[in-house]
Scaffold this motif. Sequence first.
Motif, PDB file in Angstrom:
ATOM      1  N   GLU A  50      45.218  46.943  43.747  1.00 39.68           N
ATOM      2  CA  GLU A  50      46.148  47.398  42.715  1.00 39.68           C
ATOM      3  C   GLU A  50      46.264  46.380  41.589  1.00 39.68           C
ATOM      4  O   GLU A  50      46.349  46.741  40.408  1.00 39.68           O
ATOM      5  N   TYR A  53      43.484  46.694  39.136  1.00 38.76           N
ATOM      6  CA  TYR A  53      43.757  47.813  38.230  1.00 38.76           C
ATOM      7  C   TYR A  53      44.744  47.372  37.136  1.00 38.76           C
ATOM      8  O   TYR A  53      44.528  47.632  35.948  1.00 38.76           O
ATOM      9  N   HIS A  56      43.096  45.018  34.663  1.00 38.88           N
ATOM     10  CA  HIS A  56      42.228  45.765  33.738  1.00 38.88           C
ATOM     11  C   HIS A  56      43.060  46.334  32.584  1.00 38.88           C
ATOM     12  O   HIS A  56      42.704  46.186  31.416  1.00 38.88           O
ATOM     13  N   SER A  70      51.369  52.944  38.656  1.00 33.90           N
ATOM     14  CA  SER A  70      50.232  52.690  39.532  1.00 33.90           C
ATOM     15  C   SER A  70      49.834  53.919  40.332  1.00 33.90           C
ATOM     16  O   SER A  70      50.664  54.499  41.033  1.00 33.90           O
ATOM     17  N   ALA A  87      39.918  53.180  45.529  1.00 37.26           N
ATOM     18  CA  ALA A  87      39.904  52.175  44.459  1.00 37.26           C
ATOM     19  C   ALA A  87      38.587  52.140  43.690  1.00 37.26           C
ATOM     20  O   ALA A  87      38.540  51.599  42.580  1.00 37.26           O
ATOM     21  N   PHE A  90      38.388  53.041  39.905  1.00 34.86           N
ATOM     22  CA  PHE A  90      39.107  52.060  39.088  1.00 34.86           C
ATOM     23  C   PHE A  90      38.278  50.783  38.956  1.00 34.86           C
ATOM     24  O   PHE A  90      38.188  50.196  37.882  1.00 34.86           O
ATOM     25  N   ARG A  91      37.666  50.382  40.054  1.00 37.56           N
ATOM     26  CA  ARG A  91      36.802  49.197  40.061  1.00 37.56           C
ATOM     27  C   ARG A  91      35.622  49.400  39.108  1.00 37.56           C
ATOM     28  O   ARG A  91      35.290  48.520  38.313  1.00 37.56           O
ATOM     29  N   GLN A  93      35.388  51.391  36.533  1.00 38.19           N
ATOM     30  CA  GLN A  93      35.867  51.376  35.140  1.00 38.19           C
ATOM     31  C   GLN A  93      36.096  49.940  34.667  1.00 38.19           C
ATOM     32  O   GLN A  93      35.763  49.585  33.532  1.00 38.19           O
ATOM     33  N   PHE A  94      36.660  49.123  35.539  1.00 39.04           N
ATOM     34  CA  PHE A  94      36.911  47.732  35.197  1.00 39.04           C
ATOM     35  C   PHE A  94      35.603  46.991  34.930  1.00 39.04           C
ATOM     36  O   PHE A  94      35.452  46.325  33.896  1.00 39.04           O
TER      37      PHE A  94
END
Length: 156
Positions: A50, A53, A56, A70, A87, A90-91, A93-94
Amino acid sequence: MNSIDLILFNFNEVRRRSIKVWTSIPQEKLAWKPDHEAMTCKEMIRHVLESEYYYHLAIQNRGSLTAFDSPFEKQPFSTVNEELKFAEPFRNQFLKAVKQFSEEDLTRITIDRSDSGYIRSLGDMLLRVAYHESVHTGQLLDYLRSAGIPRVRVWD
């Protein structure tokens, strides 16, 4: 290899080693914690994912967020693998965002987290994100030692 490539390599290595530790924790020990004030194993894993995220979003925002909604809060923790699967987008995208930065961006862009006591360059902030995860992985290794659970070898 340029600085961005090295930062991405570090993110991937830190996560690879974290996953080795996380997936070595027996399901029945995920709720274990060393004392009443500590996070449980699963809370610490969730916290790391989290936080990445959040970081980021803070990097995109060039500073701390005034509000943080969140997606992890709505997602119950079931297993480490399910948590990683949740996750993963999200990972990705980061990491994709990190790839878009230039070498110059690492020193030119500042991230203002005055509310947390610092303003840092983007490069510094990205290294802090990986360090944050590394520290918690080390804490989990200590948890495993304290709980008498065999520890996986992270220094491969």
